[in-house]
Design a protein around this motif. Structure first.
Motif, PDB file in Angstrom:
ATOM      1  N   ALA A 225      -1.877   8.683  10.148  1.00 51.68           N
ATOM      2  CA  ALA A 225      -2.074   7.180  10.874  1.00 51.68           C
ATOM      3  C   ALA A 225      -2.062   5.782   9.303  1.00 51.68           C
ATOM      4  CB  ALA A 225      -3.366   6.912  11.187  1.00 51.68           C
ATOM      5  N   ALA A 226      -1.630   6.551   8.474  1.00 58.95           N
ATOM      6  CA  ALA A 226      -2.466   5.437   7.493  1.00 58.95           C
ATOM      7  C   ALA A 226      -0.503   5.343   6.324  1.00 58.95           C
ATOM      8  CB  ALA A 226      -3.274   5.649   5.842  1.00 58.95           C
ATOM      9  N   TRP A 227       0.159   6.347   6.511  1.00 55.93           N
ATOM     10  CA  TRP A 227       1.442   6.940   5.748  1.00 55.93           C
ATOM     11  C   TRP A 227       1.956   5.424   5.879  1.00 55.93           C
ATOM     12  CZ3 TRP A 227       2.386   9.390   1.231  1.00 55.93           C
ATOM     13  CH2 TRP A 227       3.609   8.830   0.901  1.00 55.93           C
ATOM     14  N   GLY A 228       2.041   5.373   4.734  1.00 57.47           N
ATOM     15  CA  GLY A 228       3.010   3.740   4.016  1.00 57.47           C
ATOM     16  C   GLY A 228       2.644   3.197   4.096  1.00 57.47           C
ATOM     17  N   GLY A 229       0.712   3.045   4.445  1.00 60.01           N
ATOM     18  CA  GLY A 229       0.392   1.752   3.854  1.00 60.01           C
ATOM     19  C   GLY A 229       0.066   1.662   2.683  1.00 60.01           C
ATOM     20  N   ARG A 230      -1.431   0.642   2.503  1.00 61.44           N
ATOM     21  CA  ARG A 230      -1.705   0.376   1.563  1.00 61.44           C
ATOM     22  C   ARG A 230      -3.069   1.527   0.546  1.00 61.44           C
ATOM     23  NH1 ARG A 230       0.475  -4.706  -0.105  1.00 61.44           N
ATOM     24  NH2 ARG A 230       0.833  -5.951   1.623  1.00 61.44           N
ATOM     25  N   PRO A 231      -2.515   1.777  -0.986  1.00 57.50           N
ATOM     26  CA  PRO A 231      -3.488   2.972  -1.018  1.00 57.50           C
ATOM     27  C   PRO A 231      -4.914   1.864  -1.888  1.00 57.50           C
ATOM     28  CG  PRO A 231      -2.077   2.821  -3.410  1.00 57.50           C
ATOM     29  CD  PRO A 231      -1.477   1.845  -2.022  1.00 57.50           C
TER      30      PRO A 231
ATOM     31  N   MET B 209      -9.194  -4.513  -8.681  1.00 58.52           N
ATOM     32  CA  MET B 209     -10.877  -4.624  -8.281  1.00 58.52           C
ATOM     33  C   MET B 209     -10.985  -6.511  -8.055  1.00 58.52           C
ATOM     34  SD  MET B 209     -11.490  -1.732 -10.494  1.00 58.52           S
ATOM     35  CE  MET B 209     -13.531  -1.966 -10.632  1.00 58.52           C
ATOM     36  N   ALA B 210     -10.270  -6.922  -8.311  1.00 60.69           N
ATOM     37  CA  ALA B 210     -10.736  -8.433  -8.358  1.00 60.69           C
ATOM     38  C   ALA B 210     -10.298  -9.311  -7.121  1.00 60.69           C
ATOM     39  CB  ALA B 210     -10.488  -9.609  -9.833  1.00 60.69           C
ATOM     40  N   GLY B 211      -9.438  -8.288  -6.770  1.00 60.53           N
ATOM     41  CA  GLY B 211      -8.858  -8.550  -5.714  1.00 60.53           C
ATOM     42  C   GLY B 211      -8.076  -9.936  -6.037  1.00 60.53           C
TER      43      GLY B 211
ATOM     44  N   ARG C  34      -2.535  -7.514  -5.023  1.00 59.46           N
ATOM     45  CA  ARG C  34      -2.872  -6.425  -3.714  1.00 59.46           C
ATOM     46  C   ARG C  34      -2.627  -5.021  -4.332  1.00 59.46           C
ATOM     47  NH1 ARG C  34      -1.294  -8.311   1.497  1.00 59.46           N
ATOM     48  NH2 ARG C  34      -1.727  -6.761   2.655  1.00 59.46           N
ATOM     49  N   ALA C  35      -3.069  -4.026  -3.369  1.00 59.38           N
ATOM     50  CA  ALA C  35      -1.760  -2.803  -4.005  1.00 59.38           C
ATOM     51  C   ALA C  35      -0.401  -2.481  -2.721  1.00 59.38           C
ATOM     52  CB  ALA C  35      -2.489  -1.247  -4.130  1.00 59.38           C
ATOM     53  N   PRO C  36       0.694  -2.350  -3.816  1.00 54.98           N
ATOM     54  CA  PRO C  36       1.468  -1.682  -3.293  1.00 54.98           C
ATOM     55  C   PRO C  36       1.631  -1.111  -1.936  1.00 54.98           C
ATOM     56  CG  PRO C  36       1.994  -1.227  -5.136  1.00 54.98           C
ATOM     57  CD  PRO C  36       0.340  -2.014  -4.888  1.00 54.98           C
ATOM     58  N   ARG C  37       2.584  -1.206  -0.671  1.00 51.90           N
ATOM     59  CA  ARG C  37       2.603  -0.084  -0.027  1.00 51.90           C
ATOM     60  C   ARG C  37       3.276   0.741  -0.966  1.00 51.90           C
ATOM     61  NH1 ARG C  37       3.656  -4.265   3.676  1.00 51.90           N
ATOM     62  NH2 ARG C  37       2.291  -4.346   4.911  1.00 51.90           N
ATOM     63  N   VAL C  38       3.011   2.155  -0.135  1.00 54.30           N
ATOM     64  CA  VAL C  38       3.539   2.958  -0.973  1.00 54.30           C
ATOM     65  C   VAL C  38       5.283   3.800  -0.994  1.00 54.30           C
ATOM     66  CG1 VAL C  38       0.681   4.497  -1.558  1.00 54.30           C
ATOM     67  CG2 VAL C  38       2.611   5.033   1.275  1.00 54.30           C
TER      68      VAL C  38
ATOM     69  N   LEU D  12      -2.179   3.569  -9.690  1.00 50.60           N
ATOM     70  CA  LEU D  12      -2.284   4.879  -8.389  1.00 50.60           C
ATOM     71  C   LEU D  12      -2.905   5.757  -8.263  1.00 50.60           C
ATOM     72  CD1 LEU D  12       2.064   3.956  -7.542  1.00 50.60           C
ATOM     73  CD2 LEU D  12      -0.329   3.076  -6.315  1.00 50.60           C
ATOM     74  N   LEU D  13      -2.613   7.368  -9.037  1.00 46.53           N
ATOM     75  CA  LEU D  13      -3.906   7.845  -8.764  1.00 46.53           C
ATOM     76  C   LEU D  13      -5.108   7.588  -9.026  1.00 46.53           C
ATOM     77  CD1 LEU D  13      -1.725  10.447 -11.789  1.00 46.53           C
ATOM     78  CD2 LEU D  13      -2.075  10.698  -9.081  1.00 46.53           C
ATOM     79  N   VAL D  14      -5.092   6.458  -9.595  1.00 49.60           N
ATOM     80  CA  VAL D  14      -6.434   6.284  -9.582  1.00 49.60           C
ATOM     81  C   VAL D  14      -7.485   5.229  -7.904  1.00 49.60           C
ATOM     82  CG1 VAL D  14      -8.639   4.688 -10.768  1.00 49.60           C
ATOM     83  CG2 VAL D  14      -6.973   5.543 -11.619  1.00 49.60           C
ATOM     84  N   LEU D  15      -6.222   4.410  -7.947  1.00 48.07           N
ATOM     85  CA  LEU D  15      -6.934   4.341  -6.478  1.00 48.07           C
ATOM     86  C   LEU D  15      -6.736   4.631  -5.571  1.00 48.07           C
ATOM     87  CD1 LEU D  15      -3.587   1.830  -6.813  1.00 48.07           C
ATOM     88  CD2 LEU D  15      -6.358   1.209  -6.447  1.00 48.07           C
TER      89      LEU D  15
END
Length: 306
Positions: A166-172, A229-231, A234-238, A296-299
């Motif tokens: 359900a989360a694939w393609g979303g943001r990490p 982390m500071a907002g 935004r993390a990009p979509r994968v 992205l590994l950390v996210l």
């Protein structure tokens, strides 16, 4: 005398941190001691004048690996995992001591050899870099460096594979909620420009002095994570094409240069008249891939639907 005393202190702190990390009662304490161990290892490499290795150890061995381990501890805590089973301390200590003795004996029994310093120095003028470490990474062991960049990308694909359907393609990563006037938000706006300059400088300077793609890429990854982390960002979509282009930029450019060298008779070989430009091009591509992959590994895997 002062240098010898400092070296003895560093060795004592290394051994103490290693024992504390192995014998810690809790996972969190073990990770904290492991991070401290990485810092002392970086100092030891610095004392050996291996500045490139010290930078990599401080950034990746202590910094990034520590963050990943702390994230794993956080996931285990949220999942309600119990405390790890107690390990037999005495047999474990004896096994570690035995391995240490065997490694020491193996190193001391090595025959005297001239080493590679002279061949590297002789080939340095045509390698495209006056930094011996960069020259070795992109000339003498270019195939290993190429595989390292591909392995890092494969690890990220493995992490992404853990995402629910359900989360694939979303943001990490999780949504970060911070106070707009808080300390973290302030650091997120203040430090990224400075970190960006440091990261770019490390890449640019890596062809002439200590630095390079791995060191600069780790700094840029830290900048990205801090902004996330500071907002601030935004993390990009994968599934983002720009993100995926950055991830494969390093291996693709490296392979392209390698194939161009193959046409000239040497796979991954660099023509002396083009070597400087090719080395910088490869380093820039590797920096983009390393920075993106490490951040992205950390996210972690995608956790939010697209």
């Amino acid at each position: 005398m002062i240098g010898t005393a400092l070296d003895l202190v560093v060795v004592a702190l290394l051994v103490a941190a290693a024992l504390a990390a192995v014998g810690a009662r809790g996972l969190f304490a073990g990770v904290v001691f492991f991070v401290g161990y990485g810092v002392f290892v970086a100092i030891a490499w610095l004392r050996l004048d291996a500045i490139d290795v010290a930078l990599a150890e401080a950034a990746i061995g202590a910094g990034l690996t520590g963050v990943l381990l702390l994230g794993a501890v956080g996931h285990l805590t949220r999942a309600g995992a119990g405390a790890p089973p107690r390990r037999p301390a005495i047999p474990l200590a004896l096994a570690c001591a035995g391995i240490s003795v065997m490694l020491g004996w193996a190193v001391l029994s090595l025959p005297d050899a001239p080493g590679l310093q002279a061949p590297v120095a002789a080939a340095l003028p045509g390698s495209g870099s006056t930094n011996p470490v960069t020259s070795v990474l992109l000339n003498f062991r270019a195939f290993d460096t190429l595989l390292e960049s591909i392995v890092l990308l494969a690890v990220l694909v493995g992490v992404w594979a853990l995402a629910p359907d359900a989360a694939w393609g979303g943001r990490p990563g999780l949504v970060q909620r911070v106070r707009p006037d808080g300390v973290l938000a302030g650091f997120g706006r203040l430090l990224p420009p400075l970190g960006l300059l440091v990261g770019v400088y490390l890449v640019w300077a890596g062809t002439k002095q200590p630095g390079g793609a791995f060191q600069g890429g780790t700094v840029l990854a830290a900048v990205w994570l801090l902004a996330s982390m500071a907002g601030v960002a935004r993390a990009p979509r994968v599934t983002s094409l720009i993100l995926r282009a950055a991830l494969v930029a390093g291996p693709v450019l490296f392979l392209a240069v390698g194939m161009a060298g193959a046409l000239g008779g040497s796979f991954l070989g660099l023509r002396p008249d083009w070597a400087a430009a090719l080395v910088l091009t490869i380093e820039v591509g590797l920096t983009l891939s390393i920075a993106s992959a490490l951040a992205l590994l950390v996210l972690g895997p995608p956790e939010r639907p697209a």
